[in-house]
Design a protein around this motif. Sequence first.
Motif, short mmCIF file in Angstrom:
data_model
loop_
_atom_site.label_atom_id
_atom_site.label_comp_id
_atom_site.label_asym_id
_atom_site.label_seq_id
_atom_site.Cartn_x
_atom_site.Cartn_y
_atom_site.Cartn_z
N LYS A 187 14.03 6.92 9.89
CA LYS A 187 13.31 7.77 8.94
C LYS A 187 13.05 7.02 7.64
O LYS A 187 11.96 7.08 7.07
CB LYS A 187 14.10 9.03 8.65
N VAL A 188 14.06 6.32 7.16
CA VAL A 188 13.92 5.56 5.92
C VAL A 188 12.85 4.49 6.06
O VAL A 188 11.99 4.31 5.19
CB VAL A 188 15.27 4.93 5.50
N GLN A 189 12.88 3.78 7.18
CA GLN A 189 11.90 2.72 7.39
C GLN A 189 10.49 3.27 7.51
O GLN A 189 9.52 2.67 7.03
CB GLN A 189 12.25 1.92 8.66
N LEU A 190 10.35 4.44 8.15
CA LEU A 190 9.05 5.09 8.24
C LEU A 190 8.50 5.37 6.85
O LEU A 190 7.33 5.06 6.55
CB LEU A 190 9.17 6.39 9.03
N ALA A 191 9.33 5.93 5.97
CA ALA A 191 8.89 6.22 4.61
C ALA A 191 8.53 4.95 3.86
O ALA A 191 7.51 4.90 3.15
CB ALA A 191 9.98 6.99 3.87
N LEU A 192 9.35 3.91 4.01
CA LEU A 192 9.07 2.65 3.31
C LEU A 192 7.77 2.02 3.80
O LEU A 192 7.00 1.45 3.01
CB LEU A 192 10.24 1.68 3.49
N ASN A 193 7.52 2.09 5.11
CA ASN A 193 6.28 1.53 5.65
C ASN A 193 5.06 2.24 5.10
O ASN A 193 3.99 1.64 4.95
CB ASN A 193 6.29 1.63 7.19
N ILE A 194 5.20 3.51 4.81
CA ILE A 194 4.09 4.27 4.22
C ILE A 194 3.91 3.93 2.75
O ILE A 194 2.79 3.81 2.25
CB ILE A 194 4.35 5.78 4.40
N ILE A 195 5.02 3.74 2.05
CA ILE A 195 4.97 3.52 0.60
C ILE A 195 4.36 2.17 0.23
O ILE A 195 3.62 2.06 -0.75
CB ILE A 195 6.39 3.65 0.00
N GLN A 196 4.68 1.13 1.02
CA GLN A 196 4.25 -0.22 0.65
C GLN A 196 2.76 -0.32 0.32
O GLN A 196 2.40 -0.78 -0.77
CB GLN A 196 4.61 -1.22 1.78
N PRO A 197 1.86 0.09 1.20
CA PRO A 197 0.43 -0.05 0.87
C PRO A 197 -0.03 0.91 -0.23
O PRO A 197 -1.03 0.65 -0.88
CB PRO A 197 -0.27 0.26 2.20
N LEU A 198 0.71 2.00 -0.43
CA LEU A 198 0.30 2.96 -1.45
C LEU A 198 0.54 2.44 -2.86
O LEU A 198 -0.17 2.84 -3.80
CB LEU A 198 1.06 4.28 -1.27
N LEU A 199 1.51 1.56 -3.04
CA LEU A 199 1.81 1.05 -4.38
C LEU A 199 0.62 0.28 -4.94
O LEU A 199 0.30 0.39 -6.13
CB LEU A 199 3.06 0.17 -4.34
N ALA A 200 -0.04 -0.49 -4.09
CA ALA A 200 -1.21 -1.23 -4.54
C ALA A 200 -2.33 -0.27 -4.94
O ALA A 200 -3.02 -0.48 -5.94
CB ALA A 200 -1.68 -2.18 -3.46
N CYS A 201 -2.49 0.80 -4.16
CA CYS A 201 -3.51 1.79 -4.50
C CYS A 201 -3.21 2.48 -5.81
O CYS A 201 -4.09 2.77 -6.61
CB CYS A 201 -3.61 2.82 -3.38
N LEU A 202 -1.93 2.74 -6.06
CA LEU A 202 -1.52 3.40 -7.29
C LEU A 202 -1.85 2.54 -8.50
O LEU A 202 -2.26 3.04 -9.54
CB LEU A 202 -0.03 3.70 -7.25
N ASP A 203 -1.70 1.22 -8.37
CA ASP A 203 -2.06 0.33 -9.47
C ASP A 203 -3.54 0.47 -9.80
O ASP A 203 -3.95 0.43 -10.96
CB ASP A 203 -1.74 -1.12 -9.11
N GLY A 204 -4.35 0.65 -8.76
CA GLY A 204 -5.79 0.82 -8.98
C GLY A 204 -6.09 2.13 -9.70
O GLY A 204 -6.96 2.19 -10.58
N ILE A 205 -5.36 3.20 -9.34
CA ILE A 205 -5.56 4.48 -10.00
C ILE A 205 -5.19 4.39 -11.47
O ILE A 205 -5.87 4.90 -12.35
CB ILE A 205 -4.71 5.57 -9.30
N LYS A 206 -4.08 3.72 -11.78
CA LYS A 206 -3.63 3.59 -13.16
C LYS A 206 -4.62 2.84 -14.02
O LYS A 206 -4.76 3.10 -15.21
CB LYS A 206 -2.27 2.89 -13.19
N SER A 207 -5.31 1.87 -13.42
CA SER A 207 -6.22 1.04 -14.22
C SER A 207 -7.56 1.70 -14.46
O SER A 207 -8.35 1.24 -15.27
CB SER A 207 -6.42 -0.31 -13.51
N ASP A 208 -7.85 2.81 -13.72
CA ASP A 208 -9.15 3.49 -13.89
C ASP A 208 -9.22 4.20 -15.23
O ASP A 208 -8.24 4.70 -15.73
CB ASP A 208 -9.36 4.51 -12.76
#
Length: 311
Positions: free
Chosen positions: A290-311
Amino acid sequence: MSKLPKNLTQHDIKLLRVFQTVVDCGGFTAAETELNIGRSTISIYIANLEQRLKLNLCQRGRQGFSLTREGQAVYNAIQTLEQAHQQFSQLVASLTDECSGELVILTADQLDQSRLTLLSKVCAALQQQAPRLTLALDVMPLQQIELALLKDQAHLALMPGYRQIDGLQYQHAFSTPIFLCCGSAHPLYSVTDEDINDETLAGYPAIHPGIDINPEGRKQLQKLKASARAYQFDTRLALLLSGGYIGFLPAEIARPYIENNQLRFIRPSQYQYPFNQSIVTKTSPRDSAKVQLALNIIQPLLACLDGIKSD
């Protein structure tokens, strides 16, 4: 000494199980009922196993049944093999059920836009990829979050990286700026930034977060006169709006109050520090899938979040 084939056949396993049963029953006669085969057949099986191993496994005769030294070693190895088989079965069973049950995610305080965006996307992806999971989100004090992770009462936390303790692993997620603020009823609200310095600030009651924060934050807090304590941002906000204190808030939480002229930043270019956020999990969690599933989802989202913050 010759050995069994590297890859055990079903016949090899059958012979080993017959031998194990004979030992567990204390002899050939007692094993007949357990195995539901005759003593002569059992004797053939044991002789066959001894021939394949090139070992004398047991003594049988008028003095009764007893193991040889080699027979005891083989029996111990069978016990180890049995335990490994059980562990394998348990692992397969856990994998079959890995995407059901509850997945607990904790945060330490009021969510700013960055963390709210991240968590909402994580929850959406978890619901899509593992619809049998029941998501449980909660807010707890930092020390309680750490304890919950260590006790496997929670799977993942998004929390400030204020310290690192044994048994937990930390992954930096992102940083948001945190600025010194005061409310519209505070004496400094109408004072220009040019007229505010360290000595000025030291004369007013200030809010301390109540925990050890990063070095940049500690340097800023040392300039202030701590007269209240509030780690949670909503309680800290209440103190600021009272007009009696100055204190630090993340820009995303302060912004609506800045726009409504209820708060102001105090020399934001000088009095600020980074509010570092980390994804925290147990180093060896019980529900690792379960933990690994959540981490696998989070990894690519962090990059997207950086893009949202910079908008």
